[in-house]
Write an enzyme that holds these catalytic residues in place. Structure first.
Site, PDB file in Angstrom:
ATOM      1  N   ARG A   1     -19.329 -16.004  43.388  1.00 15.74           N
ATOM      2  CA  ARG A   1     -19.704 -14.945  42.883  1.00 15.74           C
ATOM      3  C   ARG A   1     -18.948 -13.728  43.384  1.00 15.74           C
ATOM      4  O   ARG A   1     -18.461 -12.733  42.861  1.00 15.74           O
ATOM      5  CB  ARG A   1     -21.300 -14.561  42.928  1.00 15.74           C
ATOM      6  CG  ARG A   1     -21.945 -15.506  41.968  1.00 15.74           C
ATOM      7  CD  ARG A   1     -23.547 -15.269  42.221  1.00 15.74           C
ATOM      8  NE  ARG A   1     -23.697 -15.606  43.444  1.00 15.74           N
ATOM      9  CZ  ARG A   1     -24.847 -15.334  44.075  1.00 15.74           C
ATOM     10  NH1 ARG A   1     -25.924 -14.426  43.561  1.00 15.74           N
ATOM     11  NH2 ARG A   1     -25.478 -15.860  45.245  1.00 15.74           N
TER      12      ARG A   1
ATOM     13  N   ASN B   1     -26.299 -16.192  39.559  1.00 13.36           N
ATOM     14  CA  ASN B   1     -26.420 -17.615  39.388  1.00 13.36           C
ATOM     15  C   ASN B   1     -27.664 -17.520  38.436  1.00 13.36           C
ATOM     16  O   ASN B   1     -28.858 -17.006  38.620  1.00 13.36           O
ATOM     17  CB  ASN B   1     -27.046 -18.359  40.874  1.00 13.36           C
ATOM     18  CG  ASN B   1     -25.783 -18.467  41.701  1.00 13.36           C
ATOM     19  OD1 ASN B   1     -24.734 -18.451  41.132  1.00 13.36           O
ATOM     20  ND2 ASN B   1     -26.076 -18.698  42.588  1.00 13.36           N
TER      21      ASN B   1
END
Length: 789
Positions: free
Chosen positions: A18, A36
């Site tokens: 990320r 997520n």
């Protein structure tokens, strides 16, 4: 403005994925967010240049990330301001990948060695590029609250790093330091033990190394379990560890500070160095240098299992030890590895003098992986830490919607879940005959079912009804179809799946050589030539069927196989007439021959088997190795291979022992007949031929026979591809000879690398066979009937 929604599946959670997306989006001037979710990582993007984002993302992946699927969909929502990393979602089904544990990265290693760094000598240092993952995870998706780091509140410094997208510890769930994270300490074990009052954690690190150098046996609670450590150059300490652990002959694994130390006692190629130094940090089997270490490390073998430190704690301990250290599993021999502090005190107090413990719980026991480099490729022999539970993509043609559970075999047990086009193979657990290992397998299956939200519609088991894994699978079925997969078909199918062989590809010739597996005719198979695809197989060749006098006793005692093979065609009269001057004649004369002959004649506790493993046992025993009993599975064959004289491998081809290939009963399938081999081998013993030459001639002769059999079958069937599987192909010499021989005849050869050739990879084969069959059958009864065909 039209945006895009990217759903990314693979090894993309807990690996710095990320932050990479965040940095790349900001660099490209894109708006949106990343988070997520249960189906993977979801990226929403708006702005110019969206089409180039996937390609740039692939190029910018962090060290541990791996993309298996990237799906792009148009998005009509209004764009937000800027780009953000948002909180994870815990809803829905689990589709993301659970990341394996990874060895300490160079950045963290530099930190723990730098006295000016915040984490100087902190033994639990990690970041998004390294550290614990699977061993500490308790739920999905992967966040700190669902790991065993949840009890440790972040200090101000760690919290700042964790929240900063520009920091390599951004959302590194195990992040901690000496102020807020786990701690270590030393305890004295055994009667009258008094806990050691440490001056500081740093002193305990040095003290652990000091105790090893002073000849003590130390239990060290590591990443996925406890290790037992001692000085590998101290013969007395090694012998004492063997005595206390109850491990008579099986080799000990070693750990060394760096490649320089490893090269002092082993040969190391570039490929082997790369395997040792990779993020998986497995045990690598290396050729040992003569007399560099006590023989008790690996009795009778020419390879040593070596690994480099893979946690900061091990780096810190080994830094001042310029010699190898035994680092074997922390358990009494044959039992699962200890993982808890109290368990270590209770089970290892009679083995270790001291214990170095810590307070970060191990959620999931996971042993060290074992690999070897053969024919230039790293090949996994035991798949565990560093590899599990990474999924393997199913080949083209397999359903992505189906969910399958495969239970594996009795020995070297693993299980496999199929979901979303992935075969998720569990870590190695061991032999299910041990009650504690059986319980551990059940606990791990419950964990995987929860982590991957798995609900199988089909359960695959081995054809053998008495395997505990088969019984467990049938008990779990609850009315769902159960597909019993023949053992060697599963071996070959696992090899096909790993190599991406499409579901509807033409059949191959599968050569499965191992110890034993139940055949569809009710006998024990173990040296099989199968023309097969995923759905079906035909047995077209085998090794010679020979009785196993004593049944399971013949697996443990190689001399029984030597007797059975010599009597199968030669008989006692010929043996006595020609070879009565040999030591083997005197030994077999003293055996209970009348009882053995009666057992074989009546078929009482003497099942017939085509086992290639038992063929090796017979050869090793005839040569004088591991005669009475094997201390561990495969010991006789491993010693026999280790004895090979390299110079004898260059002898003319006609010096190899002459296996023949007659037909069973004169009209059945062809089989590999060793009668002439035993005559030649016994003749060499009369001539006092060195055992290294005998071993070389046997290996070369068997490999030539396997290749001739394959050539004969492929010519008759117009097959152009051969798949090699089964534990016997872990014999590096036989594997290389067969592989080269087949390629020299223009055949394409498929073999194992990411999954074990032994029973540790069996579950993958069971899973793909069950999935292939279930995709073409409509009723449960048809599935059950096809299973044993």
């Amino acid at each position: 403005m039209t945006g895009a929604r990217l759903t990314v599946r693979g090894q993309v959670q807990g690996v710095g994925f990320r932050p990479t997306v965040w940095r790349l989006a900001r660099e490209m001037g894109l708006a949106g967010d990343v988070k997520n979710t249960a189906e993977g990582v979801v990226i929403r993007l708006w702005g110019e240049g969206l089409d180039s984002f996937p390609g740039r993302l692939h190029a910018a992946l962090p060290a541990l990330a791996r993309i298996e699927e990237l799906r792009v969909e148009p998005l009509d929502d209004a764009p937000p301001l800027g780009f953000a990393i948002v909180a994870s979602e815990a809803l829905g089904t689990m589709r993301g990948s659970v990341t394996p544990d990874a060895a300490t990265c160079p950045d963290c290693l530099a930190e723990i060695r730098d006295p000016f760094q915040h984490r100087y000598r902190y033994p639990f240092t990690n970041c998004t590029n390294c550290g614990p993952r699977f061993s500490i995870v308790t739920g999905a998706p992967y966040d700190r609250a669902r790991t065993t780091m949840a009890p440790f509140d972040l200090c101000e410094i760690c919290a700042g790093e964790y929240a900063d997208p520009t920091d390599r510890r951004f959302h590194a769930q195990p992040v901690a330091c000496g102020r807020c994270g786990p701690q270590i300490w030393i305890e004295k074990l055994g009667p009258g033990a008094v806990n050691h009052e440490a001056f500081s954690m740093l002193d305990d690190i040095d003290a652990t190394g000091g105790m090893i150098l002073n000849g003590h046996i130390v239990a060290i609670r590591g990443l996925g379990g406890v290790h037992l450590a001692c000085d590998a150059t101290n013969a007395a300490a090694v012998a004492e560890l063997r005595r206390r652990k109850g491990r008579n002959g099986k080799a000990f694994a070693l750990m060394a500070r760096d490649l320089g130390v490893v090269r002092e006692f082993c040969q190391v190629s570039e490929a082997e160095a790369a395997a040792l130094s990779g993020p998986e940090a497995p045990i690598v089997l290396l050729k040992s240098l003569p007399n560099a270490l006590p023989g008790a490390i690996a009795p009778g073998l020419d390879r040593l299992g070596v690994m480099l430190p893979y946690t900061p704690f091990y780096h810190l301990i080994l830094r001042r030890i310029g010699r190898p250290v035994v680092m074997t599993s922390g358990n009494p021999s044959g039992q699962p590895q200890c993982i808890g502090n109290q368990e270590t005190r209770d089970r290892l107090s009679a083995i270790a003098d001291f214990a170095c413990l810590h307070d970060r719980e191990i959620a999931n026991r996971i042993d060290d992986s074992v690999v070897r480099v053969d024919l230039g490729r790293m090949r996994v022999l035991r798949r565990a830490r560093g590899f599990a539970p990474t999924g393997l993509p199913l080949p083209p043609g397999f359903s992505r919607a189906a969910q399958v559970l495969a239970m594996g075999g009795e020995l070297k047990n693993t299980f496999c879940l199929v979901k979303d086009g992935q075969a998720i193979l569990s870590q190695h657990m061991g032999d299910l005959e041990d009650a504690a290992t059986h319980a551990d397998a059940a606990r791990n299956l419950a964990l995987y079912t929860r982590l991957f939200d798995h609900a199988p519609s089909v359960i695959a088991v081995d054809l053998h009804p008495q395997y505990l894994s088969t019984q467990a699978g049938r008990a779990l079925a609850g009315g769902r179809p159960v597909i019993a997969v023949q053992h060697h078909h599963a071996h070959v199918a696992a090899c096909l799946a790993e190599n991406g062989r499409p579901l509807d590809a033409r059949p191959v010739l599968g050569i499965a050589l191992d110890g034993s597996g139940l055949g569809d005719n009710g006998t024990l198979w173990g040296g099989e030539f199968l023309v097969c695809d995923y759905r079906r197989y035909a047995r077209v060749g085998s090794c010679k069927p020979v009785a196993l006098p004593g049944g399971a006793a013949a697996i443990r005692e190689p001399w029984r196989n030597a007797y059975a093979h010599l009597m199968a065609e030669m008989g006692w009269a010929e043996f006595a007439m020609n070879f009565d001057g040999l030591e083997i004649f005197r030994r077999l004369s003293a055996a209970p021959r009348a009882t053995l002959d009666a057992m074989i004649a009546r078929g009482t506790n003497a099942p017939v088997s085509t086992s290639c493993g038992r063929l090796f046992d017979a050869a090793a025993a005839i040569a004088g190795l591991a005669w009475e009993a094997q201390d561990y599975e495969g010991e006789a064959a491993m010693r026999f291979e280790a004895a090979i004289d390299a110079a004898a491998m260059a002898e003319p081809d006609d010096m190899a022992y002459p296996f023949s290939i007659p037909l069973t009963g004169g009209k059945g399938i062809p089989y590999i007949e060793p009668l002439a081999v035993w005559r030649a081998m016994l003749g060499d013993l009369i001539l006092a031929t060195p055992i290294g030459v005998i071993a070389a001639r046997f290996h070369r002769g068997l490999a030539q026979a396997v290749v001739r059999m394959a050539e004969r079958i492929t010519e008759d069937t117009a097959i152009d591809t051969v798949a090699l599987s089964g534990g016997v192909f872990q014999n590096a010499t036989l594997f290389a000879l067969v592989h080269h021989g087949l390629e020299a005849r223009g055949l394409t050869v498929l073999s194992h690398a990411r999954t074990p050739a032994n029973d540790g990879g069996l579950a993958v084969g069971q899973a793909v066979v069950a999935l292939a069959v279930s995709q073409t059958e409509d009723t449960p009864c048809a599935l059950e009937s096809r299973a044993g065909s």
